[in-house]
Write a protein that holds these residues in place. Structure first.
Motif, PDB file in Angstrom:
ATOM      1  N   LYS A 137       2.658   2.830  -2.786  1.00 28.65           N
ATOM      2  CA  LYS A 137       3.904   3.019  -2.035  1.00 28.65           C
ATOM      3  C   LYS A 137       4.477   4.409  -2.278  1.00 28.65           C
ATOM      4  O   LYS A 137       4.938   5.069  -1.347  1.00 28.65           O
ATOM      5  CB  LYS A 137       4.932   1.956  -2.443  1.00 28.65           C
ATOM      6  CG  LYS A 137       4.659   0.598  -1.878  1.00 28.65           C
ATOM      7  CD  LYS A 137       5.720  -0.388  -2.332  1.00 28.65           C
ATOM      8  CE  LYS A 137       5.416  -1.781  -1.839  1.00 28.65           C
ATOM      9  NZ  LYS A 137       6.410  -2.766  -2.290  1.00 28.65           N
ATOM     10  N   ILE A 138       4.447   4.852  -3.519  1.00 31.73           N
ATOM     11  CA  ILE A 138       4.982   6.182  -3.843  1.00 31.73           C
ATOM     12  C   ILE A 138       4.124   7.273  -3.205  1.00 31.73           C
ATOM     13  O   ILE A 138       4.652   8.263  -2.691  1.00 31.73           O
ATOM     14  CB  ILE A 138       5.111   6.354  -5.363  1.00 31.73           C
ATOM     15  CG1 ILE A 138       6.204   5.422  -5.891  1.00 31.73           C
ATOM     16  CG2 ILE A 138       5.412   7.802  -5.728  1.00 31.73           C
ATOM     17  CD1 ILE A 138       6.302   5.354  -7.388  1.00 31.73           C
ATOM     18  N   ILE A 139       2.812   7.097  -3.211  1.00 32.29           N
ATOM     19  CA  ILE A 139       1.923   8.075  -2.577  1.00 32.29           C
ATOM     20  C   ILE A 139       2.224   8.161  -1.082  1.00 32.29           C
ATOM     21  O   ILE A 139       2.275   9.250  -0.498  1.00 32.29           O
ATOM     22  CB  ILE A 139       0.447   7.732  -2.840  1.00 32.29           C
ATOM     23  CG1 ILE A 139       0.110   7.942  -4.314  1.00 32.29           C
ATOM     24  CG2 ILE A 139      -0.477   8.558  -1.956  1.00 32.29           C
ATOM     25  CD1 ILE A 139      -1.242   7.405  -4.724  1.00 32.29           C
ATOM     26  N   LYS A 140       2.471   7.013  -0.448  1.00 35.91           N
ATOM     27  CA  LYS A 140       2.776   7.010   0.984  1.00 35.91           C
ATOM     28  C   LYS A 140       4.120   7.697   1.249  1.00 35.91           C
ATOM     29  O   LYS A 140       4.248   8.471   2.199  1.00 35.91           O
ATOM     30  CB  LYS A 140       2.792   5.577   1.513  1.00 35.91           C
ATOM     31  CG  LYS A 140       2.863   5.508   3.019  1.00 35.91           C
ATOM     32  CD  LYS A 140       2.511   4.144   3.577  1.00 35.91           C
ATOM     33  CE  LYS A 140       3.527   3.116   3.215  1.00 35.91           C
ATOM     34  NZ  LYS A 140       3.349   1.847   3.958  1.00 35.91           N
TER      35      LYS A 140
ATOM     36  N   PRO B 214      -4.715  -5.210   1.522  1.00 39.75           N
ATOM     37  CA  PRO B 214      -5.446  -6.146   0.668  1.00 39.75           C
ATOM     38  C   PRO B 214      -4.740  -6.415  -0.660  1.00 39.75           C
ATOM     39  O   PRO B 214      -4.829  -7.517  -1.197  1.00 39.75           O
ATOM     40  CB  PRO B 214      -6.799  -5.470   0.439  1.00 39.75           C
ATOM     41  CG  PRO B 214      -6.907  -4.394   1.422  1.00 39.75           C
ATOM     42  CD  PRO B 214      -5.536  -4.043   1.858  1.00 39.75           C
ATOM     43  N   LEU B 215      -4.050  -5.407  -1.175  1.00 46.04           N
ATOM     44  CA  LEU B 215      -3.317  -5.616  -2.432  1.00 46.04           C
ATOM     45  C   LEU B 215      -2.193  -6.623  -2.259  1.00 46.04           C
ATOM     46  O   LEU B 215      -1.970  -7.476  -3.115  1.00 46.04           O
ATOM     47  CB  LEU B 215      -2.754  -4.299  -2.957  1.00 46.04           C
ATOM     48  CG  LEU B 215      -3.747  -3.363  -3.604  1.00 46.04           C
ATOM     49  CD1 LEU B 215      -3.065  -2.049  -3.979  1.00 46.04           C
ATOM     50  CD2 LEU B 215      -4.345  -3.971  -4.834  1.00 46.04           C
ATOM     51  N   LYS B 216      -1.484  -6.532  -1.155  1.00 52.42           N
ATOM     52  CA  LYS B 216      -0.406  -7.491  -0.885  1.00 52.42           C
ATOM     53  C   LYS B 216      -0.979  -8.888  -0.702  1.00 52.42           C
ATOM     54  O   LYS B 216      -0.413  -9.861  -1.184  1.00 52.42           O
ATOM     55  CB  LYS B 216       0.383  -7.076   0.350  1.00 52.42           C
ATOM     56  CG  LYS B 216       1.265  -5.876   0.127  1.00 52.42           C
ATOM     57  CD  LYS B 216       2.013  -5.525   1.402  1.00 52.42           C
ATOM     58  CE  LYS B 216       2.830  -4.252   1.206  1.00 52.42           C
ATOM     59  NZ  LYS B 216       3.486  -3.840   2.447  1.00 52.42           N
ATOM     60  N   ASN B 217      -2.101  -8.990   0.009  1.00 50.62           N
ATOM     61  CA  ASN B 217      -2.712 -10.294   0.233  1.00 50.62           C
ATOM     62  C   ASN B 217      -3.279 -10.885  -1.049  1.00 50.62           C
ATOM     63  O   ASN B 217      -3.290 -12.103  -1.223  1.00 50.62           O
ATOM     64  CB  ASN B 217      -3.813 -10.199   1.300  1.00 50.62           C
ATOM     65  CG  ASN B 217      -3.259  -9.882   2.659  1.00 50.62           C
ATOM     66  OD1 ASN B 217      -2.091 -10.127   2.939  1.00 50.62           O
ATOM     67  ND2 ASN B 217      -4.090  -9.306   3.511  1.00 50.62           N
ATOM     68  N   ALA B 218      -3.760 -10.060  -1.951  1.00 53.02           N
ATOM     69  CA  ALA B 218      -4.336 -10.548  -3.212  1.00 53.02           C
ATOM     70  C   ALA B 218      -3.260 -11.078  -4.138  1.00 53.02           C
ATOM     71  O   ALA B 218      -3.520 -11.935  -4.980  1.00 53.02           O
ATOM     72  CB  ALA B 218      -5.125  -9.451  -3.897  1.00 53.02           C
ATOM     73  N   GLN B 219      -2.043 -10.575  -3.985  1.00 54.09           N
ATOM     74  CA  GLN B 219      -0.966 -11.009  -4.865  1.00 54.09           C
ATOM     75  C   GLN B 219      -0.309 -12.293  -4.400  1.00 54.09           C
ATOM     76  O   GLN B 219       0.412 -12.915  -5.149  1.00 54.09           O
ATOM     77  CB  GLN B 219       0.080  -9.910  -4.987  1.00 54.09           C
ATOM     78  CG  GLN B 219      -0.432  -8.731  -5.750  1.00 54.09           C
ATOM     79  CD  GLN B 219       0.599  -7.633  -5.818  1.00 54.09           C
ATOM     80  OE1 GLN B 219       1.637  -7.708  -5.197  1.00 54.09           O
ATOM     81  NE2 GLN B 219       0.290  -6.607  -6.605  1.00 54.09           N
ATOM     82  N   ILE B 220      -0.520 -12.683  -3.165  1.00 52.36           N
ATOM     83  CA  ILE B 220       0.122 -13.901  -2.642  1.00 52.36           C
ATOM     84  C   ILE B 220      -0.468 -15.144  -3.229  1.00 52.36           C
ATOM     85  O   ILE B 220      -1.444 -15.326  -3.722  1.00 52.36           O
ATOM     86  CB  ILE B 220       0.028 -13.945  -1.099  1.00 52.36           C
ATOM     87  CG1 ILE B 220       0.875 -12.806  -0.541  1.00 52.36           C
ATOM     88  CG2 ILE B 220       0.482 -15.266  -0.562  1.00 52.36           C
ATOM     89  CD1 ILE B 220       0.823 -12.679   0.959  1.00 52.36           C
TER      90      ILE B 220
ATOM     91  N   ASN C  11      -1.915   3.058   3.581  1.00 49.14           N
ATOM     92  CA  ASN C  11      -1.392   1.841   4.213  1.00 49.14           C
ATOM     93  C   ASN C  11      -2.477   0.779   4.325  1.00 49.14           C
ATOM     94  O   ASN C  11      -2.220  -0.402   4.100  1.00 49.14           O
ATOM     95  CB  ASN C  11      -0.800   2.176   5.575  1.00 49.14           C
ATOM     96  CG  ASN C  11       0.009   1.038   6.135  1.00 49.14           C
ATOM     97  OD1 ASN C  11       0.688   0.326   5.397  1.00 49.14           O
ATOM     98  ND2 ASN C  11      -0.062   0.868   7.435  1.00 49.14           N
ATOM     99  N   ALA C  12      -3.689   1.188   4.680  1.00 50.01           N
ATOM    100  CA  ALA C  12      -4.802   0.237   4.782  1.00 50.01           C
ATOM    101  C   ALA C  12      -5.163  -0.335   3.407  1.00 50.01           C
ATOM    102  O   ALA C  12      -5.581  -1.489   3.305  1.00 50.01           O
ATOM    103  CB  ALA C  12      -6.010   0.917   5.408  1.00 50.01           C
ATOM    104  N   LEU C  13      -5.014   0.451   2.349  1.00 49.76           N
ATOM    105  CA  LEU C  13      -5.293  -0.041   1.000  1.00 49.76           C
ATOM    106  C   LEU C  13      -4.200  -0.985   0.497  1.00 49.76           C
ATOM    107  O   LEU C  13      -4.465  -1.856  -0.321  1.00 49.76           O
ATOM    108  CB  LEU C  13      -5.432   1.132   0.029  1.00 49.76           C
ATOM    109  CG  LEU C  13      -6.681   1.988   0.164  1.00 49.76           C
ATOM    110  CD1 LEU C  13      -6.600   3.192  -0.763  1.00 49.76           C
ATOM    111  CD2 LEU C  13      -7.918   1.179  -0.147  1.00 49.76           C
ATOM    112  N   GLN C  14      -2.990  -0.813   0.999  1.00 54.48           N
ATOM    113  CA  GLN C  14      -1.878  -1.662   0.555  1.00 54.48           C
ATOM    114  C   GLN C  14      -2.029  -3.098   1.058  1.00 54.48           C
ATOM    115  O   GLN C  14      -1.657  -4.039   0.357  1.00 54.48           O
ATOM    116  CB  GLN C  14      -0.547  -1.115   1.053  1.00 54.48           C
ATOM    117  CG  GLN C  14       0.017  -0.042   0.196  1.00 54.48           C
ATOM    118  CD  GLN C  14       1.372   0.420   0.708  1.00 54.48           C
ATOM    119  OE1 GLN C  14       1.617   0.439   1.910  1.00 54.48           O
ATOM    120  NE2 GLN C  14       2.242   0.786  -0.202  1.00 54.48           N
TER     121      GLN C  14
END
Length: 155
Positions: free
Chosen positions: A90-93, A149-155, A144-147
């Motif tokens: 998020k910070i990089i974006k 899968p990370l969001k989905n993995a945390q759910i 954004n594309a990398l974020q």
């Protein structure tokens, strides 16, 4: 996720070298700007806005490099799908959008300078700035594309 340590170490070295280049730019930037102001005293009033944009760019780029380094450290420790990785992305974006904004300010400054001084058109530097915006936009899209899968993995 098993990542070879050599590839992340190589990327860390590249990030470190980019950081040294940005630091060198920050050190010599005022000297270069003052020298240009002495050569072209009619446009010396653009010195301060130029330095503000340039240092803002360097700070945003350095913060993005630092968080990319942290992200590689998380990947090495097999914490790629953690909340910390998501924060770094998020910070990089945000840094990418800041860099785009500062480049746009630079384009506006170039256009105003070209109009005020009745000099040649600033098409060359403007096209280079637009290429920088394109490259930064691609980076923001990748982040954004990398974020996702990370969001989905945390759910």
């Amino acid at each position: 996720m098993n990542v070879k340590r050599g590839s992340t170490t190589f990327l860390k070295v590249i990030i470190f070298l980019f950081g040294i280049a940005v630091l060198a730019l920050c050190i010599w930037l005022p000297e270069i700007a003052v020298r240009d102001a002495r050569v072209h005293p009619d446009t010396a009033y653009f010195l301060i806005p130029f330095l503000v944009c340039a240092y803002g760019f360097c700070i945003a780029f350095s913060v993005a490099l630092y968080h990319a380094y942290k992200l590689l450290t998380y990947i090495e420790k097999n914490n790629a799908f953690s909340e910390l990785s998501l924060k770094s992305l998020k910070i990089i974006k945000k840094c990418a959008f800041t860099v785009i904004f500062l480049i746009l300010l630079g384009i506006v400054s170039l256009r105003v300078l070209a109009q005020v001084t009745d000099s040649d058109d600033a098409a060359g530097p403007t096209s280079l700035c637009l290429m920088g915006i394109l490259a930064t936009s691609i980076l923001a899209a990748i982040v954004n594309a990398l974020q996702k899968p990370l969001k989905n993995a945390q759910i």
